[in-house]
Design a protein around this motif. Structure first.
Motif, PDB file in Angstrom:
ATOM      1  N   GLY A 179      -4.633  -3.654  22.080  1.00  0.00           N
ATOM      2  CA  GLY A 179      -3.385  -3.342  22.771  1.00  0.00           C
ATOM      3  C   GLY A 179      -3.390  -3.800  24.217  1.00  0.00           C
ATOM      4  N   ALA A 182      -0.994  -6.946  25.910  1.00  0.00           N
ATOM      5  CA  ALA A 182       0.062  -6.405  26.777  1.00  0.00           C
ATOM      6  C   ALA A 182      -0.173  -6.662  28.255  1.00  0.00           C
ATOM      7  N   PHE A 212       2.078  -8.937  30.434  1.00  0.00           N
ATOM      8  CA  PHE A 212       3.484  -8.543  30.536  1.00  0.00           C
ATOM      9  C   PHE A 212       3.713  -7.444  31.569  1.00  0.00           C
ATOM     10  N   VAL A 213       2.666  -6.706  31.891  1.00  0.00           N
ATOM     11  CA  VAL A 213       2.785  -5.623  32.863  1.00  0.00           C
ATOM     12  C   VAL A 213       2.966  -6.181  34.267  1.00  0.00           C
ATOM     13  N   VAL A 225       9.449  -1.503  18.066  1.00  0.00           N
ATOM     14  CA  VAL A 225       8.006  -1.289  18.231  1.00  0.00           C
ATOM     15  C   VAL A 225       7.474  -0.436  17.082  1.00  0.00           C
ATOM     16  N   ALA A 259      -0.286   1.935  22.001  1.00  0.00           N
ATOM     17  CA  ALA A 259       0.628   0.873  22.438  1.00  0.00           C
ATOM     18  C   ALA A 259       1.430   1.297  23.661  1.00  0.00           C
ATOM     19  N   VAL A 300       0.184   0.506  27.983  1.00  0.00           N
ATOM     20  CA  VAL A 300       1.112  -0.186  28.881  1.00  0.00           C
ATOM     21  C   VAL A 300       1.542   0.735  30.020  1.00  0.00           C
ATOM     22  N   SER A 332       0.701  -0.029  33.861  1.00  0.00           N
ATOM     23  CA  SER A 332       1.838  -0.197  34.773  1.00  0.00           C
ATOM     24  C   SER A 332       1.669   0.627  36.037  1.00  0.00           C
ATOM     25  N   GLY A 350       6.482  -4.343  27.006  1.00  0.00           N
ATOM     26  CA  GLY A 350       5.038  -4.545  26.908  1.00  0.00           C
ATOM     27  C   GLY A 350       4.449  -3.935  25.651  1.00  0.00           C
ATOM     28  N   SER A 351       5.018  -2.815  25.211  1.00  0.00           N
ATOM     29  CA  SER A 351       4.523  -2.137  24.013  1.00  0.00           C
ATOM     30  C   SER A 351       4.751  -2.947  22.750  1.00  0.00           C
ATOM     31  N   PHE A 355       4.271  -6.076  22.445  1.00  0.00           N
ATOM     32  CA  PHE A 355       3.113  -6.959  22.346  1.00  0.00           C
ATOM     33  C   PHE A 355       1.829  -6.155  22.163  1.00  0.00           C
ATOM     34  N   SER A 356       1.759  -5.022  22.807  1.00  0.00           N
ATOM     35  CA  SER A 356       0.594  -4.165  22.694  1.00  0.00           C
ATOM     36  C   SER A 356       0.384  -3.688  21.260  1.00  0.00           C
TER      37      SER A 356
END
Length: 133
Positions: free
Chosen positions: A18, A22, A25-26, A50, A87, A91, A95, A118-119, A121-122
């Motif tokens: 995860g 992610a 993207f953060v 998600v 997930a 993120v 963050s 982001g989640s 992708f996570s």
């Protein structure tokens, strides 16, 4: 049929997967700008996406898993609860540790939306790591 064991090692694998997908993207400004422009409906649909992607990756893409015999928490497979927690949690923690909401001037709703982006992708990384290892 014997119930598969869900171990701490499985959670660790989810966390690594995860975080790996992610992380970028953060800290990407475009994600935070996009998040600020999205509506509440879009954010809700993203969160639902998600959930669907996570469930599909665990129980539809991996034919070796049987949702009916997995350990449950309030009727929901424990592995799936863990996947969602990892997930969104990974993120969220990243963050705030990296001060992304403050750095990018995000509103509370924008922050929730950016975390949801982001989640997406996570959860793919977490499910892949859980299934492969």
């Amino acid at each position: 049929m014997r119930r598969p064991r869900f171990r701490p090692a499985d959670v660790a694998q989810q966390i690594v997967g995860g975080l790996l997908l992610a992380g970028p993207f953060v800290v990407t400004e475009e994600v935070w700008v996009l998040a600020e422009s999205m509506s509440s409906l879009q954010t809700s649909l993203l969160i639902a996406g998600v959930v669907v992607v996570g469930y599909s990756a665990l129980y539809k893409a991996d034919k070796d898993r049987d949702v009916d015999i997995e350990a449950k928490f309030l009727g929901i497979p424990l592995r799936f609860v863990s996947l969602l927690t990892v997930a969104f949690g990974a993120v969220t923690v990243m963050s705030f540790l990296l001060a992304a909401p403050r750095t990018f001037g995000a509103s509370p709703m924008g922050t929730l939306t950016a975390i949801s982006i982001g989640s997406m992708f996570s959860i793919v990384g977490a499910a892949a790591a859980d299934s492969l290892f």
